[in-house]
Design an enzyme around this catalytic site. Structure first.
Site, PDB file in Angstrom:
ATOM      1  N   PRO A   1       0.827  -1.216   0.000  1.00 54.65           N
ATOM      2  CA  PRO A   1       0.000   0.000   0.000  1.00 54.65           C
ATOM      3  C   PRO A   1       0.858   1.262   0.000  1.00 54.65           C
ATOM      4  O   PRO A   1       1.842   1.352   0.724  1.00 54.65           O
ATOM      5  CB  PRO A   1      -0.793  -0.122   1.308  1.00 54.65           C
ATOM      6  CG  PRO A   1       0.026  -1.013   2.179  1.00 54.65           C
ATOM      7  CD  PRO A   1       0.734  -1.964   1.247  1.00 54.65           C
TER       8      PRO A   1
ATOM      9  N   SER B   1      -3.995   1.349  -0.275  1.00 55.64           N
ATOM     10  CA  SER B   1      -3.918   2.195   0.919  1.00 55.64           C
ATOM     11  C   SER B   1      -5.183   3.030   1.042  1.00 55.64           C
ATOM     12  O   SER B   1      -5.728   3.509   0.044  1.00 55.64           O
ATOM     13  CB  SER B   1      -2.706   3.129   0.797  1.00 55.64           C
ATOM     14  OG  SER B   1      -2.808   4.183   1.723  1.00 55.64           O
TER      15      SER B   1
ATOM     16  N   GLN C   1      -6.114  -1.814   2.809  1.00 56.95           N
ATOM     17  CA  GLN C   1      -5.348  -1.440   4.014  1.00 56.95           C
ATOM     18  C   GLN C   1      -5.903  -0.156   4.600  1.00 56.95           C
ATOM     19  O   GLN C   1      -6.058   0.840   3.892  1.00 56.95           O
ATOM     20  CB  GLN C   1      -3.868  -1.248   3.659  1.00 56.95           C
ATOM     21  CG  GLN C   1      -2.996  -0.748   4.813  1.00 56.95           C
ATOM     22  CD  GLN C   1      -2.791   0.759   4.808  1.00 56.95           C
ATOM     23  OE1 GLN C   1      -2.647   1.370   3.749  1.00 56.95           O
ATOM     24  NE2 GLN C   1      -2.816   1.384   5.977  1.00 56.95           N
ATOM     25  N   LEU C   2      -6.162  -0.194   5.890  1.00 53.37           N
ATOM     26  CA  LEU C   2      -6.785   0.962   6.541  1.00 53.37           C
ATOM     27  C   LEU C   2      -5.878   1.593   7.587  1.00 53.37           C
ATOM     28  O   LEU C   2      -5.294   0.904   8.421  1.00 53.37           O
ATOM     29  CB  LEU C   2      -8.076   0.515   7.247  1.00 53.37           C
ATOM     30  CG  LEU C   2      -8.929   1.637   7.845  1.00 53.37           C
ATOM     31  CD1 LEU C   2      -9.585   2.466   6.750  1.00 53.37           C
ATOM     32  CD2 LEU C   2      -9.997   1.084   8.794  1.00 53.37           C
ATOM     33  N   TYR C   3      -5.776   2.925   7.532  1.00 56.77           N
ATOM     34  CA  TYR C   3      -5.306   3.703   8.682  1.00 56.77           C
ATOM     35  C   TYR C   3      -6.559   4.108   9.440  1.00 56.77           C
ATOM     36  O   TYR C   3      -7.476   4.696   8.850  1.00 56.77           O
ATOM     37  CB  TYR C   3      -4.578   4.965   8.226  1.00 56.77           C
ATOM     38  CG  TYR C   3      -3.172   4.741   7.730  1.00 56.77           C
ATOM     39  CD1 TYR C   3      -2.233   4.067   8.515  1.00 56.77           C
ATOM     40  CD2 TYR C   3      -2.767   5.234   6.499  1.00 56.77           C
ATOM     41  CE1 TYR C   3      -0.935   3.888   8.068  1.00 56.77           C
ATOM     42  CE2 TYR C   3      -1.465   5.062   6.057  1.00 56.77           C
ATOM     43  CZ  TYR C   3      -0.566   4.389   6.836  1.00 56.77           C
ATOM     44  OH  TYR C   3       0.715   4.211   6.398  1.00 56.77           O
TER      45      TYR C   3
ATOM     46  N   THR D   1      -2.632  -1.350   9.450  1.00 57.35           N
ATOM     47  CA  THR D   1      -1.209  -1.034   9.602  1.00 57.35           C
ATOM     48  C   THR D   1      -0.993  -0.617  11.047  1.00 57.35           C
ATOM     49  O   THR D   1      -1.634   0.312  11.545  1.00 57.35           O
ATOM     50  CB  THR D   1      -0.796   0.065   8.603  1.00 57.35           C
ATOM     51  OG1 THR D   1      -0.900  -0.491   7.290  1.00 57.35           O
ATOM     52  CG2 THR D   1       0.637   0.525   8.835  1.00 57.35           C
TER      53      THR D   1
ATOM     54  N   LYS E   1      -0.106  -5.375   9.495  1.00 55.41           N
ATOM     55  CA  LYS E   1       1.114  -4.943   8.791  1.00 55.41           C
ATOM     56  C   LYS E   1       1.943  -4.053   9.704  1.00 55.41           C
ATOM     57  O   LYS E   1       1.449  -3.032  10.192  1.00 55.41           O
ATOM     58  CB  LYS E   1       0.717  -4.175   7.524  1.00 55.41           C
ATOM     59  CG  LYS E   1       1.892  -3.590   6.754  1.00 55.41           C
ATOM     60  CD  LYS E   1       1.413  -3.036   5.408  1.00 55.41           C
ATOM     61  CE  LYS E   1       2.537  -2.443   4.593  1.00 55.41           C
ATOM     62  NZ  LYS E   1       3.005  -1.153   5.071  1.00 55.41           N
TER      63      LYS E   1
ATOM     64  N   SER F   1       7.097  -5.802   8.784  1.00 54.60           N
ATOM     65  CA  SER F   1       7.399  -4.574   8.048  1.00 54.60           C
ATOM     66  C   SER F   1       7.808  -3.486   9.017  1.00 54.60           C
ATOM     67  O   SER F   1       7.330  -3.442  10.160  1.00 54.60           O
ATOM     68  CB  SER F   1       6.144  -4.118   7.279  1.00 54.60           C
ATOM     69  OG  SER F   1       6.354  -2.866   6.652  1.00 54.60           O
TER      70      SER F   1
ATOM     71  N   HIS G   1       7.644  -0.423   7.535  1.00 55.37           N
ATOM     72  CA  HIS G   1       7.106   0.661   6.716  1.00 55.37           C
ATOM     73  C   HIS G   1       8.177   1.203   5.767  1.00 55.37           C
ATOM     74  O   HIS G   1       8.210   2.391   5.451  1.00 55.37           O
ATOM     75  CB  HIS G   1       6.609   1.781   7.638  1.00 55.37           C
ATOM     76  CG  HIS G   1       5.331   2.436   7.201  1.00 55.37           C
ATOM     77  ND1 HIS G   1       4.147   2.251   7.865  1.00 55.37           N
ATOM     78  CD2 HIS G   1       5.045   3.291   6.191  1.00 55.37           C
ATOM     79  CE1 HIS G   1       3.206   2.975   7.284  1.00 55.37           C
ATOM     80  NE2 HIS G   1       3.723   3.606   6.262  1.00 55.37           N
TER      81      HIS G   1
HETATM   82  C1  FMN Z   1       5.520   6.537  -0.900  1.00 55.47           C
HETATM   83  C2  FMN Z   1       5.105   5.500   0.117  1.00 55.47           C
HETATM   84  C3  FMN Z   1       3.855   5.584   0.714  1.00 55.47           C
HETATM   85  C4  FMN Z   1       3.467   4.589   1.627  1.00 55.47           C
HETATM   86  N1  FMN Z   1       2.183   4.627   2.155  1.00 55.47           N
HETATM   87  C5  FMN Z   1       1.764   3.604   2.946  1.00 55.47           C
HETATM   88  C6  FMN Z   1       0.407   3.525   3.365  1.00 55.47           C
HETATM   89  O1  FMN Z   1      -0.423   4.345   3.009  1.00 55.47           O
HETATM   90  N2  FMN Z   1       0.064   2.503   4.175  1.00 55.47           N
HETATM   91  C7  FMN Z   1       0.969   1.544   4.594  1.00 55.47           C
HETATM   92  O2  FMN Z   1       0.600   0.628   5.334  1.00 55.47           O
HETATM   93  N3  FMN Z   1       2.245   1.588   4.187  1.00 55.47           N
HETATM   94  C8  FMN Z   1       2.666   2.584   3.365  1.00 55.47           C
HETATM   95  N4  FMN Z   1       3.949   2.591   2.901  1.00 55.47           N
HETATM   96  C9  FMN Z   1       4.850   1.483   3.260  1.00 55.47           C
HETATM   97  C10 FMN Z   1       4.769   0.383   2.208  1.00 55.47           C
HETATM   98  O3  FMN Z   1       3.498  -0.217   2.201  1.00 55.47           O
HETATM   99  C11 FMN Z   1       5.819  -0.703   2.473  1.00 55.47           C
HETATM  100  O4  FMN Z   1       5.699  -1.174   3.792  1.00 55.47           O
HETATM  101  C12 FMN Z   1       7.248  -0.209   2.242  1.00 55.47           C
HETATM  102  O5  FMN Z   1       7.302   0.702   1.165  1.00 55.47           O
HETATM  103  C13 FMN Z   1       8.156  -1.398   1.959  1.00 55.47           C
HETATM  104  O6  FMN Z   1       9.465  -1.012   1.763  1.00 55.47           O
HETATM  105  P1  FMN Z   1      10.104  -0.759   0.303  1.00 55.47           P
HETATM  106  O7  FMN Z   1       9.595   0.565  -0.168  1.00 55.47           O
HETATM  107  O8  FMN Z   1      11.564  -0.702   0.609  1.00 55.47           O
HETATM  108  O9  FMN Z   1       9.686  -1.889  -0.576  1.00 55.47           O
HETATM  109  C14 FMN Z   1       4.358   3.552   1.986  1.00 55.47           C
HETATM  110  C15 FMN Z   1       5.617   3.494   1.374  1.00 55.47           C
HETATM  111  C16 FMN Z   1       5.991   4.450   0.440  1.00 55.47           C
HETATM  112  C17 FMN Z   1       7.343   4.320  -0.228  1.00 55.47           C
END
Ligand code: FMN
Length: 357
Positions: free
Chosen positions: A83, A112, A133-135, A161, A215, A237, A239
Protein backbone atom coordinates in the site's frame (compact mmCIF):
# COMPACT_ATOMS: atom_id res chain seq x y z
CA UNK A 1 2.67 -5.36 -23.46
CA UNK A 2 3.87 -2.85 -25.97
CA UNK A 3 7.20 -4.09 -27.42
CA UNK A 4 8.56 -0.51 -27.21
CA UNK A 5 8.33 -0.67 -23.43
CA UNK A 6 10.13 -4.04 -23.39
CA UNK A 7 12.90 -2.61 -25.52
CA UNK A 8 13.08 0.59 -23.49
CA UNK A 9 13.80 -1.17 -20.20
CA UNK A 10 16.13 -4.13 -20.17
CA UNK A 11 16.98 -3.76 -16.49
CA UNK A 12 15.36 -2.57 -13.28
CA UNK A 13 18.11 0.03 -13.09
CA UNK A 14 16.80 1.65 -16.28
CA UNK A 15 13.31 1.75 -14.78
CA UNK A 16 14.60 3.39 -11.59
CA UNK A 17 16.56 5.94 -13.66
CA UNK A 18 13.48 6.80 -15.75
CA UNK A 19 11.38 7.25 -12.59
CA UNK A 20 13.95 9.65 -11.21
CA UNK A 21 13.94 11.65 -14.45
CA UNK A 22 10.14 11.83 -14.50
CA UNK A 23 9.46 12.87 -10.92
CA UNK A 24 9.83 16.39 -9.56
CA UNK A 25 12.17 16.67 -6.53
CA UNK A 26 9.28 16.76 -4.00
CA UNK A 27 7.58 13.48 -4.98
CA UNK A 28 10.98 11.83 -5.61
CA UNK A 29 12.16 12.63 -2.07
CA UNK A 30 8.80 11.51 -0.67
CA UNK A 31 9.24 8.19 -2.49
CA UNK A 32 12.77 7.30 -1.52
CA UNK A 33 13.00 8.99 1.87
CA UNK A 34 12.66 7.60 5.36
CA UNK A 35 12.58 8.83 8.94
CA UNK A 36 15.23 11.10 10.48
CA UNK A 37 18.68 9.48 9.99
CA UNK A 38 17.22 6.89 7.57
CA UNK A 39 19.04 4.17 9.47
CA UNK A 40 16.04 1.83 9.16
CA UNK A 41 15.95 2.35 5.38
CA UNK A 42 19.59 1.35 5.16
CA UNK A 43 19.18 -1.58 7.56
CA UNK A 44 16.47 -3.06 5.34
CA UNK A 45 18.96 -3.28 2.51
CA UNK A 46 21.80 -4.29 4.82
CA UNK A 47 19.76 -7.21 6.18
CA UNK A 48 19.25 -8.49 2.63
CA UNK A 49 22.82 -7.74 1.54
CA UNK A 50 24.22 -9.79 4.43
CA UNK A 51 22.50 -12.98 3.27
CA UNK A 52 24.48 -15.04 0.75
CA UNK A 53 23.40 -18.06 -1.27
CA UNK A 54 24.51 -21.70 -1.04
CA UNK A 55 23.64 -23.09 -4.47
CA UNK A 56 23.01 -26.76 -5.17
CA UNK A 57 23.94 -28.05 -8.62
CA UNK A 58 23.17 -30.85 -11.09
CA UNK A 59 19.43 -30.89 -10.49
CA UNK A 60 17.85 -30.54 -13.97
CA UNK A 61 16.64 -26.97 -14.06
CA UNK A 62 14.94 -27.02 -17.48
CA UNK A 63 11.63 -26.11 -15.86
CA UNK A 64 11.55 -23.59 -13.03
CA UNK A 65 8.17 -22.59 -11.59
CA UNK A 66 8.04 -19.12 -10.01
CA UNK A 67 4.33 -18.78 -9.22
CA UNK A 68 2.66 -18.90 -5.84
CA UNK A 69 -0.77 -19.08 -4.23
CA UNK A 70 -2.57 -16.55 -2.03
CA UNK A 71 -6.11 -16.77 -0.66
CA UNK A 72 -6.76 -19.75 -2.90
CA UNK A 73 -5.73 -17.91 -6.08
CA UNK A 74 -2.69 -18.57 -8.26
CA UNK A 75 -0.37 -15.59 -8.56
CA UNK A 76 2.40 -15.19 -11.12
CA UNK A 77 5.02 -14.33 -8.46
CA UNK A 78 4.70 -14.45 -4.65
CA UNK A 79 4.83 -10.65 -4.39
CA UNK A 80 2.25 -7.96 -3.71
CA UNK A 81 2.02 -4.29 -4.53
CA UNK A 82 2.36 -2.80 -1.05
CA UNK A 83 0.00 0.00 0.00
CA UNK A 84 1.23 3.46 -0.97
CA UNK A 85 -0.46 6.61 0.28
CA UNK A 86 -0.43 9.41 -2.26
CA UNK A 87 0.49 7.04 -5.11
CA UNK A 88 -1.28 9.50 -7.40
CA UNK A 89 1.75 11.79 -6.99
CA UNK A 90 3.82 9.25 -8.96
CA UNK A 91 1.43 8.28 -11.76
CA UNK A 92 -1.73 9.53 -13.46
CA UNK A 93 -4.68 7.51 -12.22
CA UNK A 94 -2.95 6.67 -8.92
CA UNK A 95 -4.13 3.42 -7.39
CA UNK A 96 -6.27 2.64 -10.45
CA UNK A 97 -3.05 2.38 -12.48
CA UNK A 98 -1.57 0.04 -9.87
CA UNK A 99 -4.79 -2.03 -10.01
CA UNK A 100 -4.49 -2.39 -13.79
CA UNK A 101 -0.87 -3.50 -13.53
CA UNK A 102 -1.82 -5.94 -10.77
CA UNK A 103 -4.48 -7.48 -13.02
CA UNK A 104 -2.26 -7.51 -16.12
CA UNK A 105 0.58 -9.31 -14.35
CA UNK A 106 -1.55 -11.26 -11.84
CA UNK A 107 -0.12 -10.26 -8.50
CA UNK A 108 -2.17 -8.81 -5.65
CA UNK A 109 -2.55 -5.14 -4.90
CA UNK A 110 -2.98 -3.84 -1.38
CA UNK A 111 -4.80 -0.52 -1.60
CA UNK A 112 -3.92 2.19 0.92
CA UNK A 113 -6.81 4.07 2.50
CA UNK A 114 -4.96 7.33 1.91
CA UNK A 115 -4.65 7.39 -1.85
CA UNK A 116 -6.74 8.24 -4.87
CA UNK A 117 -9.13 7.28 -6.41
CA UNK A 118 -10.39 5.43 -3.33
CA UNK A 119 -11.81 2.03 -2.45
CA UNK A 120 -14.76 1.85 -4.86
CA UNK A 121 -13.19 3.45 -7.94
CA UNK A 122 -9.99 1.42 -7.60
CA UNK A 123 -12.03 -1.79 -7.41
CA UNK A 124 -13.87 -0.74 -10.56
CA UNK A 125 -10.59 -0.12 -12.43
CA UNK A 126 -9.56 -3.75 -12.79
CA UNK A 127 -10.51 -7.32 -12.03
CA UNK A 128 -7.54 -8.04 -9.79
CA UNK A 129 -6.73 -9.79 -6.52
CA UNK A 130 -7.13 -6.90 -4.11
CA UNK A 131 -6.73 -6.25 -0.41
CA UNK A 132 -7.69 -3.13 1.50
CA UNK A 133 -5.35 -1.44 4.01
CA UNK A 134 -6.78 0.96 6.54
CA UNK A 135 -5.31 3.70 8.68
CA UNK A 136 -7.82 4.06 11.50
CA UNK A 137 -9.22 7.58 11.57
CA UNK A 138 -12.55 6.98 13.26
CA UNK A 139 -14.43 4.90 15.81
CA UNK A 140 -15.51 1.25 15.65
CA UNK A 141 -18.51 2.06 13.43
CA UNK A 142 -16.18 3.90 11.03
CA UNK A 143 -13.89 0.86 10.82
CA UNK A 144 -16.86 -1.50 10.35
CA UNK A 145 -18.13 0.67 7.52
CA UNK A 146 -14.78 0.28 5.72
CA UNK A 147 -14.84 -3.49 6.22
CA UNK A 148 -18.33 -3.65 4.78
CA UNK A 149 -17.39 -1.54 1.74
CA UNK A 150 -14.19 -3.54 1.18
CA UNK A 151 -16.14 -6.80 1.24
CA UNK A 152 -18.84 -5.44 -1.01
CA UNK A 153 -16.22 -4.38 -3.58
CA UNK A 154 -14.38 -7.66 -3.78
CA UNK A 155 -11.39 -7.04 -1.52
CA UNK A 156 -10.18 -10.46 -0.34
CA UNK A 157 -8.64 -9.39 2.96
CA UNK A 158 -8.45 -6.43 5.31
CA UNK A 159 -5.22 -4.97 6.64
CA UNK A 160 -4.57 -2.78 9.64
CA UNK A 161 -1.21 -1.03 9.60
CA UNK A 162 0.00 -1.20 13.18
CA UNK A 163 3.41 0.49 13.04
CA UNK A 164 1.98 3.99 12.87
CA UNK A 165 0.84 5.08 16.34
CA UNK A 166 2.71 8.31 15.58
CA UNK A 167 3.42 10.01 12.26
CA UNK A 168 7.19 10.14 11.87
CA UNK A 169 9.53 12.95 10.87
CA UNK A 170 10.45 12.45 7.23
CA UNK A 171 13.27 14.92 6.94
CA UNK A 172 13.57 14.93 3.14
CA UNK A 173 9.95 16.09 2.97
CA UNK A 174 10.43 18.64 5.74
CA UNK A 175 13.67 20.00 4.26
CA UNK A 176 12.10 20.29 0.80
CA UNK A 177 8.96 21.91 2.27
CA UNK A 178 7.05 19.25 0.34
CA UNK A 179 3.35 19.71 1.00
CA UNK A 180 1.50 16.44 0.51
CA UNK A 181 -1.94 17.33 -0.79
CA UNK A 182 -3.51 14.34 1.01
CA UNK A 183 -1.78 14.92 4.34
CA UNK A 184 -4.41 17.16 5.99
CA UNK A 185 -7.12 14.55 5.38
CA UNK A 186 -4.85 11.72 6.47
CA UNK A 187 -3.92 13.54 9.68
CA UNK A 188 -7.51 14.23 10.78
CA UNK A 189 -8.57 11.62 13.31
CA UNK A 190 -4.99 10.43 13.92
CA UNK A 191 -5.88 9.95 17.60
CA UNK A 192 -7.90 6.84 16.67
CA UNK A 193 -4.78 5.24 15.17
CA UNK A 194 -2.72 6.24 18.22
CA UNK A 195 -5.32 4.63 20.49
CA UNK A 196 -5.27 1.24 18.72
CA UNK A 197 -4.70 -1.79 20.93
CA UNK A 198 -5.14 -5.55 20.75
CA UNK A 199 -8.77 -4.94 21.84
CA UNK A 200 -9.51 -3.63 18.35
CA UNK A 201 -7.93 -6.74 16.82
CA UNK A 202 -10.13 -8.92 19.03
CA UNK A 203 -13.18 -6.86 18.16
CA UNK A 204 -12.40 -7.23 14.44
CA UNK A 205 -12.05 -11.02 14.69
CA UNK A 206 -15.28 -11.27 16.72
CA UNK A 207 -17.29 -9.26 14.20
CA UNK A 208 -15.83 -9.89 10.74
CA UNK A 209 -14.97 -12.87 8.58
CA UNK A 210 -12.76 -11.07 6.05
CA UNK A 211 -9.19 -12.37 6.66
CA UNK A 212 -7.18 -9.95 8.80
CA UNK A 213 -3.61 -8.87 8.11
CA UNK A 214 -1.55 -6.92 10.64
CA UNK A 215 1.11 -4.94 8.79
CA UNK A 216 4.07 -3.71 10.77
CA UNK A 217 4.84 -6.59 13.13
CA UNK A 218 8.54 -6.55 13.98
CA UNK A 219 9.05 -8.90 16.94
CA UNK A 220 8.40 -12.53 17.83
CA UNK A 221 6.48 -11.32 20.91
CA UNK A 222 3.90 -9.40 18.87
CA UNK A 223 3.72 -12.18 16.28
CA UNK A 224 2.78 -14.56 19.10
CA UNK A 225 0.01 -12.22 20.34
CA UNK A 226 -1.26 -11.76 16.78
CA UNK A 227 -1.56 -15.51 16.28
CA UNK A 228 -3.32 -15.85 19.64
CA UNK A 229 -5.89 -13.33 18.33
CA UNK A 230 -6.50 -15.41 15.20
CA UNK A 231 -4.81 -12.99 12.81
CA UNK A 232 -4.56 -14.56 9.36
CA UNK A 233 -1.41 -12.86 8.09
CA UNK A 234 1.46 -11.51 10.15
CA UNK A 235 3.08 -8.93 7.86
CA UNK A 236 6.64 -8.16 8.94
CA UNK A 237 7.40 -4.57 8.05
CA UNK A 238 8.97 -1.38 9.33
CA UNK A 239 7.11 0.66 6.72
CA UNK A 240 10.14 0.79 4.46
CA UNK A 241 12.04 2.70 7.15
CA UNK A 242 9.46 5.45 7.11
CA UNK A 243 8.19 5.11 10.67
CA UNK A 244 10.49 4.08 13.57
CA UNK A 245 14.09 5.09 12.90
CA UNK A 246 16.87 2.76 14.10
CA UNK A 247 14.64 -0.29 13.78
CA UNK A 248 16.10 -3.63 12.72
CA UNK A 249 16.15 -4.60 9.06
CA UNK A 250 12.98 -6.46 8.07
CA UNK A 251 14.80 -9.52 6.73
CA UNK A 252 16.78 -9.70 9.97
CA UNK A 253 13.55 -9.90 11.97
CA UNK A 254 11.84 -12.45 9.73
CA UNK A 255 13.38 -15.65 11.19
CA UNK A 256 12.21 -14.93 14.76
CA UNK A 257 8.70 -14.14 13.51
CA UNK A 258 8.51 -17.26 11.34
CA UNK A 259 9.63 -19.33 14.32
CA UNK A 260 7.07 -17.73 16.67
CA UNK A 261 4.21 -18.11 14.19
CA UNK A 262 5.15 -21.75 13.58
CA UNK A 263 2.81 -22.21 10.63
CA UNK A 264 -0.31 -21.01 12.48
CA UNK A 265 -0.70 -17.99 10.16
CA UNK A 266 0.94 -16.78 6.96
CA UNK A 267 3.96 -14.53 7.29
CA UNK A 268 4.50 -11.78 4.71
CA UNK A 269 7.34 -9.29 4.59
CA UNK A 270 8.47 -6.06 2.99
CA UNK A 271 11.29 -3.56 3.34
CA UNK A 272 14.04 -3.03 0.80
CA UNK A 273 13.02 -5.83 -1.60
CA UNK A 274 14.14 -4.60 -5.02
CA UNK A 275 15.54 -7.63 -6.87
CA UNK A 276 14.66 -11.20 -7.72
CA UNK A 277 17.38 -12.40 -5.37
CA UNK A 278 15.73 -10.42 -2.55
CA UNK A 279 12.38 -12.10 -3.18
CA UNK A 280 14.05 -15.53 -3.15
CA UNK A 281 15.74 -14.72 0.17
CA UNK A 282 12.44 -13.66 1.76
CA UNK A 283 10.65 -16.81 0.67
CA UNK A 284 13.57 -19.05 1.70
CA UNK A 285 13.38 -17.51 5.17
CA UNK A 286 9.74 -18.54 5.45
CA UNK A 287 7.67 -15.64 4.08
CA UNK A 288 4.74 -16.58 1.88
CA UNK A 289 4.69 -13.26 0.05
CA UNK A 290 7.01 -10.26 -0.38
CA UNK A 291 5.68 -6.69 -0.57
CA UNK A 292 7.06 -4.19 -3.05
CA UNK A 293 6.71 -0.55 -2.02
CA UNK A 294 9.25 1.69 -3.71
CA UNK A 295 9.98 -0.74 -6.55
CA UNK A 296 6.33 -0.75 -7.64
CA UNK A 297 6.26 3.06 -7.50
CA UNK A 298 9.44 3.29 -9.59
CA UNK A 299 7.73 1.19 -12.26
CA UNK A 300 4.62 3.39 -12.20
CA UNK A 301 6.65 6.60 -12.26
CA UNK A 302 8.81 5.34 -15.13
CA UNK A 303 6.01 4.41 -17.51
CA UNK A 304 2.61 4.06 -15.84
CA UNK A 305 0.86 0.69 -15.99
CA UNK A 306 3.27 -0.64 -18.64
CA UNK A 307 6.27 0.48 -16.57
CA UNK A 308 5.09 -1.45 -13.52
CA UNK A 309 4.25 -4.54 -15.57
CA UNK A 310 7.71 -4.34 -17.16
CA UNK A 311 9.34 -4.04 -13.70
CA UNK A 312 7.45 -7.17 -12.61
CA UNK A 313 8.50 -9.03 -15.77
CA UNK A 314 12.15 -8.27 -15.12
CA UNK A 315 11.75 -9.21 -11.46
CA UNK A 316 10.19 -12.50 -12.54
CA UNK A 317 13.12 -13.21 -14.84
CA UNK A 318 15.56 -12.45 -12.02
CA UNK A 319 13.66 -14.80 -9.70
CA UNK A 320 13.65 -17.59 -12.30
CA UNK A 321 17.40 -17.27 -12.89
CA UNK A 322 18.11 -17.16 -9.16
CA UNK A 323 16.02 -20.26 -8.41
CA UNK A 324 17.54 -22.15 -11.33
CA UNK A 325 21.09 -21.31 -10.27
CA UNK A 326 20.25 -22.35 -6.70
CA UNK A 327 19.04 -25.73 -7.95
CA UNK A 328 15.45 -25.18 -6.78
CA UNK A 329 12.79 -25.92 -9.42
CA UNK A 330 10.16 -24.00 -7.43
CA UNK A 331 9.82 -21.98 -4.23
CA UNK A 332 8.74 -25.17 -2.44
CA UNK A 333 12.23 -26.59 -2.94
CA UNK A 334 13.90 -23.63 -1.23
CA UNK A 335 15.08 -24.07 2.34
CA UNK A 336 17.06 -21.99 4.82
CA UNK A 337 20.01 -24.25 3.88
CA UNK A 338 20.20 -22.31 0.61
CA UNK A 339 21.20 -19.25 2.68
CA UNK A 340 24.19 -18.28 4.80
CA UNK A 341 25.37 -15.15 6.58
CA UNK A 342 27.71 -13.17 4.33
CA UNK A 343 29.48 -9.81 4.55
CA UNK A 344 27.87 -6.88 2.74
CA UNK A 345 30.01 -5.52 -0.08
CA UNK A 346 28.37 -2.15 -0.73
CA UNK A 347 26.92 0.73 1.24
CA UNK A 348 23.22 0.06 1.79
CA UNK A 349 20.62 2.66 0.83
CA UNK A 350 17.15 3.06 -0.65
CA UNK A 351 18.61 2.72 -4.17
CA UNK A 352 21.74 0.69 -3.50
CA UNK A 353 20.29 -2.27 -5.40
CA UNK A 354 20.74 -0.12 -8.52
CA UNK A 355 24.44 0.78 -8.59
CA UNK A 356 24.29 2.17 -12.13
CA UNK A 357 21.99 5.09 -11.32
C1 FMN B 1 5.52 6.54 -0.90
C2 FMN B 1 5.11 5.50 0.12
C3 FMN B 1 3.85 5.58 0.71
C4 FMN B 1 3.47 4.59 1.63
N1 FMN B 1 2.18 4.63 2.16
C5 FMN B 1 1.76 3.60 2.95
C6 FMN B 1 0.41 3.53 3.36
O1 FMN B 1 -0.42 4.35 3.01
N2 FMN B 1 0.06 2.50 4.18
C7 FMN B 1 0.97 1.54 4.59
O2 FMN B 1 0.60 0.63 5.33
N3 FMN B 1 2.24 1.59 4.19
C8 FMN B 1 2.67 2.58 3.37
N4 FMN B 1 3.95 2.59 2.90
C9 FMN B 1 4.85 1.48 3.26
C10 FMN B 1 4.77 0.38 2.21
O3 FMN B 1 3.50 -0.22 2.20
C11 FMN B 1 5.82 -0.70 2.47
O4 FMN B 1 5.70 -1.17 3.79
C12 FMN B 1 7.25 -0.21 2.24
O5 FMN B 1 7.30 0.70 1.17
C13 FMN B 1 8.16 -1.40 1.96
O6 FMN B 1 9.47 -1.01 1.76
P1 FMN B 1 10.10 -0.76 0.30
O7 FMN B 1 9.59 0.57 -0.17
O8 FMN B 1 11.56 -0.70 0.61
O9 FMN B 1 9.69 -1.89 -0.58
C14 FMN B 1 4.36 3.55 1.99
C15 FMN B 1 5.62 3.49 1.37
C16 FMN B 1 5.99 4.45 0.44
C17 FMN B 1 7.34 4.32 -0.23
Amino acid sequence: MNEDVRARYLTLQEIAAAAKRNLAPGPWSYLIGGTETETTVRRNRYALDTIGFRPRVLRDMRRVEVGGELFGARVRLPVLLAPVGGVESFVDGGAAAAARASAAFNVPQMLSSVCQPGLEATAAAADNLRIFQLYVRGDAAWVDDHVRRAKEHGYRAFCLTVDSAMYSRRERDLAGRFVKPWRADAAAGMQFQSALSWDEVKRYKDHHDLPLILKGIATAEDAEIAVAHGVDVVYVSNHGGRQLDHALGSAAVLPEVVKAVAGRAQVWIDGGFMRGTDVVKGIALGARCVGLGRLACLGLAADGVAGLVRALEILEEEVRICLGLLGAASFEELTPAHLAAAPAVSDPGALSAFPLI
